[in-house]
Scaffold this motif. Structure first.
Motif, short mmCIF file in Angstrom:
data_model
loop_
_atom_site.label_atom_id
_atom_site.label_comp_id
_atom_site.label_asym_id
_atom_site.label_seq_id
_atom_site.Cartn_x
_atom_site.Cartn_y
_atom_site.Cartn_z
N GLU A 32 13.91 10.40 7.48
CA GLU A 32 13.44 9.29 8.60
C GLU A 32 13.09 9.69 10.03
OE1 GLU A 32 13.00 4.57 9.11
OE2 GLU A 32 14.69 5.48 8.28
N ASN A 40 10.00 9.89 12.45
CA ASN A 40 9.89 9.44 13.93
C ASN A 40 9.76 10.41 14.75
OD1 ASN A 40 10.55 6.91 12.73
ND2 ASN A 40 12.94 7.26 13.03
N VAL A 70 10.91 7.60 3.83
CA VAL A 70 9.94 7.26 4.67
C VAL A 70 8.59 6.53 3.57
CG1 VAL A 70 7.87 7.93 6.40
CG2 VAL A 70 10.12 8.80 6.40
N ASP A 71 8.23 5.43 3.82
CA ASP A 71 7.23 4.88 3.08
C ASP A 71 6.00 5.23 3.24
OD1 ASP A 71 6.49 2.41 1.28
OD2 ASP A 71 5.24 1.96 3.24
N LYS A 72 5.36 5.76 1.95
CA LYS A 72 3.77 6.21 2.36
C LYS A 72 2.99 5.31 3.21
CE LYS A 72 0.25 8.32 -0.78
NZ LYS A 72 -0.12 8.79 -1.87
N GLU A 100 3.58 3.22 5.32
CA GLU A 100 3.86 3.26 6.89
C GLU A 100 3.46 4.46 7.51
OE1 GLU A 100 7.88 3.61 9.72
OE2 GLU A 100 8.30 3.24 7.67
N ALA A 101 3.45 5.56 6.76
CA ALA A 101 3.17 7.09 7.30
C ALA A 101 1.57 6.88 7.32
CB ALA A 101 3.57 7.97 6.48
N GLU A 157 -0.41 4.42 7.65
CA GLU A 157 -0.98 3.61 8.92
C GLU A 157 -0.52 4.09 9.95
OE1 GLU A 157 1.17 -0.08 7.88
OE2 GLU A 157 0.02 -0.46 6.31
N TRP A 158 0.45 4.91 10.13
CA TRP A 158 0.80 5.53 11.59
C TRP A 158 -0.19 6.84 11.99
CZ3 TRP A 158 1.72 10.73 13.57
CH2 TRP A 158 2.49 10.35 14.51
#
Length: 192
Positions: free
Chosen positions: A100, A104, A139-141, A143-144, A146-147
């Motif tokens: 993670e 970040n 790391v949630d896919k 979430e990545a 969306e980022w």
């Protein structure tokens, strides 16, 4: 037939697989180092990418593997050595899906890459590497993804070890560079 050239920066924390992905892409998947040591200087890799839908090609110069522990890349204030990063034509941010902290750090890497260009439109991708370790995913896919969208990047997941999708991020960048070239030519023609 158009031949373009673009410098690409490959950035991310140590041991996320930057050099492995670039070397796999350069060698068409035939060069995976099982006993790999951390890159101690800048990797510069060149490859001609043929765009099948246009017949054009983009010669890419990949500069990457700027790891935080290596003083060669960093000045005393922690900034990336400017000669290696000046005026990129595109960029690839890589993180390890099992780490993670490496995800970040992508915000920091994105800021550093964008600070080295005067172009308001710089094609980029975010790559979650090491999908061969899905059982250890940190790391949630979503979430990545969306980022990546919030930051104007395409998102890919890859595995250097399993040779999965390693070419897609780089093909996408070559197409984006070509698309930007076509837009600039159309704008130029409209002025004439």
């Amino acid at each position: 037939m158009v031949k373009l050239s673009a410098k690409c920066i490959v950035a991310g924390d140590s041991t996320v697989g930057k050099s492995t992905l670039v070397q796999l892409f350069r060698s068409n998947g035939s060069h995976f180092l099982k006993n790999y040591s951390m890159t101690t200087n800048v990797d510069v890799v060149m490859k001609m990418v043929q765009l099948s839908d246009t017949g054009d090609s983009v010669e890419t110069f990949w500069k990457g593997s700027c790891d935080p522990g290596n003083a060669f890349y960093y000045q005393l204030d922690g900034s990336v050595h400017t000669k290696q990063w000046d005026q990129p034509g595109c960029f690839c941010l890589v993180y390890d899906i099992t780490n993670e902290a490496s995800f970040n750090s992508c915000a920091k890497w994105l800021q550093k890459v964008r600070s080295k260009t005067s172009s308001p439109q710089l094609p980029g991708v975010l790559v979650g590497n090491k999908t061969d370790l899905l059982d250890r995913r940190a790391v949630d896919k979503m979430e990545a993804q969306e980022w990546a969208v919030r930051n104007g990047l395409e998102y890919f997941e890859t595995s250097g070890k399993d040779l999965e999708n390693f070419e897609q991020p780089f093909q996408s960048l070559a197409k984006a560079v070509h698309h930007m070239y076509q837009e600039r030519m159309e704008n130029f023609k409209s002025l004439v």
